[in-house]
Design an enzyme around this catalytic site. Structure first.
Site, PDB file in Angstrom:
ATOM      1  N   ASP A 241     -25.834  53.165  -1.760  1.00  0.00           N
ATOM      2  CA  ASP A 241     -24.717  53.006  -2.697  1.00  0.00           C
ATOM      3  C   ASP A 241     -24.721  54.188  -3.673  1.00  0.00           C
ATOM      4  O   ASP A 241     -25.771  54.613  -4.149  1.00  0.00           O
ATOM      5  CB  ASP A 241     -24.848  51.679  -3.457  1.00  0.00           C
ATOM      6  CG  ASP A 241     -23.568  51.296  -4.170  1.00  0.00           C
ATOM      7  OD1 ASP A 241     -22.936  50.299  -3.765  1.00  0.00           O
ATOM      8  OD2 ASP A 241     -23.188  51.989  -5.147  1.00  0.00           O
ATOM      9  N   ILE A 242     -23.547  54.696  -3.979  1.00  0.00           N
ATOM     10  CA  ILE A 242     -23.413  55.868  -4.854  1.00  0.00           C
ATOM     11  C   ILE A 242     -23.769  55.530  -6.303  1.00  0.00           C
ATOM     12  O   ILE A 242     -24.095  56.421  -7.085  1.00  0.00           O
ATOM     13  CB  ILE A 242     -21.967  56.425  -4.744  1.00  0.00           C
ATOM     14  CG1 ILE A 242     -21.917  57.897  -5.094  1.00  0.00           C
ATOM     15  CG2 ILE A 242     -20.985  55.634  -5.577  1.00  0.00           C
ATOM     16  CD1 ILE A 242     -20.612  58.575  -4.677  1.00  0.00           C
TER      17      ILE A 242
ATOM     18  N   GLY B  70     -15.254  40.645  -7.863  1.00  0.00           N
ATOM     19  CA  GLY B  70     -15.368  42.049  -8.229  1.00  0.00           C
ATOM     20  C   GLY B  70     -15.298  43.007  -7.064  1.00  0.00           C
ATOM     21  O   GLY B  70     -15.774  44.146  -7.166  1.00  0.00           O
TER      22      GLY B  70
ATOM     23  N   HIS C  95     -18.426  44.913   3.221  1.00  0.00           N
ATOM     24  CA  HIS C  95     -19.745  45.537   3.073  1.00  0.00           C
ATOM     25  C   HIS C  95     -20.716  44.526   2.505  1.00  0.00           C
ATOM     26  O   HIS C  95     -20.374  43.755   1.613  1.00  0.00           O
ATOM     27  CB  HIS C  95     -19.679  46.783   2.188  1.00  0.00           C
ATOM     28  CG  HIS C  95     -18.958  46.598   0.886  1.00  0.00           C
ATOM     29  ND1 HIS C  95     -17.581  46.556   0.805  1.00  0.00           N
ATOM     30  CD2 HIS C  95     -19.410  46.422  -0.371  1.00  0.00           C
ATOM     31  CE1 HIS C  95     -17.214  46.369  -0.452  1.00  0.00           C
ATOM     32  NE2 HIS C  95     -18.310  46.275  -1.195  1.00  0.00           N
TER      33      HIS C  95
HETATM   34  P1  AMP Z   1     -17.708  46.053  -4.249  1.00  0.00           P
HETATM   35  O1  AMP Z   1     -17.527  45.882  -5.731  1.00  0.00           O
HETATM   36  O2  AMP Z   1     -18.472  44.907  -3.648  1.00  0.00           O
HETATM   37  O3  AMP Z   1     -16.408  46.342  -3.541  1.00  0.00           O
HETATM   38  O4  AMP Z   1     -18.677  47.294  -4.098  1.00  0.00           O
HETATM   39  C1  AMP Z   1     -18.253  48.583  -3.790  1.00  0.00           C
HETATM   40  C2  AMP Z   1     -19.485  49.430  -3.819  1.00  0.00           C
HETATM   41  O5  AMP Z   1     -19.201  50.664  -3.191  1.00  0.00           O
HETATM   42  C3  AMP Z   1     -19.988  49.747  -5.240  1.00  0.00           C
HETATM   43  O6  AMP Z   1     -21.330  49.312  -5.375  1.00  0.00           O
HETATM   44  C4  AMP Z   1     -19.845  51.268  -5.322  1.00  0.00           C
HETATM   45  O7  AMP Z   1     -20.875  51.863  -6.093  1.00  0.00           O
HETATM   46  C5  AMP Z   1     -19.919  51.663  -3.857  1.00  0.00           C
HETATM   47  N1  AMP Z   1     -19.290  52.924  -3.526  1.00  0.00           N
HETATM   48  C6  AMP Z   1     -18.048  53.336  -3.849  1.00  0.00           C
HETATM   49  N2  AMP Z   1     -17.791  54.546  -3.337  1.00  0.00           N
HETATM   50  C7  AMP Z   1     -18.906  54.924  -2.661  1.00  0.00           C
HETATM   51  C8  AMP Z   1     -19.264  56.076  -1.903  1.00  0.00           C
HETATM   52  N3  AMP Z   1     -18.423  57.122  -1.735  1.00  0.00           N
HETATM   53  N4  AMP Z   1     -20.493  56.122  -1.351  1.00  0.00           N
HETATM   54  C9  AMP Z   1     -21.355  55.099  -1.521  1.00  0.00           C
HETATM   55  N5  AMP Z   1     -21.076  53.966  -2.205  1.00  0.00           N
HETATM   56  C10 AMP Z   1     -19.866  53.885  -2.776  1.00  0.00           C
END
Ligand code: AMP
Ligand code: ZN
Length: 114
Positions: free
Chosen positions: A30-31, A93, A100
């Protein structure tokens, strides 16, 4: 799906630190990590949210869970513990609408989640 961030990561059009890949899924860091280990496991198939998992996706959904568990084990968190969680829609959220599973480990994780 052409305009989906996680489809682009799965297709390697956007970079990510991929920690596992097979014919069905990709797992990557995760970023914005919320724990010492924070990996996302996504299917290569675009499914927008948990509520869109169909009967034909049951095996795939189980596979994602198994991969999340094995990534946690490969990082040494099988015994100490880890959490696999998926957010579905606004109240949970969810911000990226490609399904994912978050795999979190490496600290004491609070319960209930916020
Ligand atoms: P959610 O709130 O469950 O939709 O989580 C989305 C997740 O995606 C968050 O934890 C973000 O930090 C992660 N995220 C968003 N963009 C990226 C990216 N380019 N690479 C890796 N993780 C990401
Ligand atoms: Zn997608």
């Amino acid at each position: 799906m052409s305009d989906c961030l996680f489809c682009k990561i799965a297709a390697k059009e956007i970079p990510a630190n991929i920690v596992h890949e097979d014919e069905l899924c990709v797992a990557f860091d995760d970023i914005n990590p919320q724990a010492p280990m924070h990996v996302l496991v996504i299917p290569k198939k675009h499914i927008s949210r948990v509520s869109e998992i169909k009967q034909e996706d049951q095996e795939l959904a189980g596979h994602l869970m198994m991969v999340g568990s094995s990534v946690a084990a490969s990082r040494g968190f099988s015994e100490s513990g880890f959490r696999i969680v998926a957010n579905c829609n606004a109240d949970a959220g969810q911000v990226v609408f490609h399904i994912h599973f978050h795999v979190l480990a490496g600290r004491q994780l609070g319960w209930p989640p916020g």
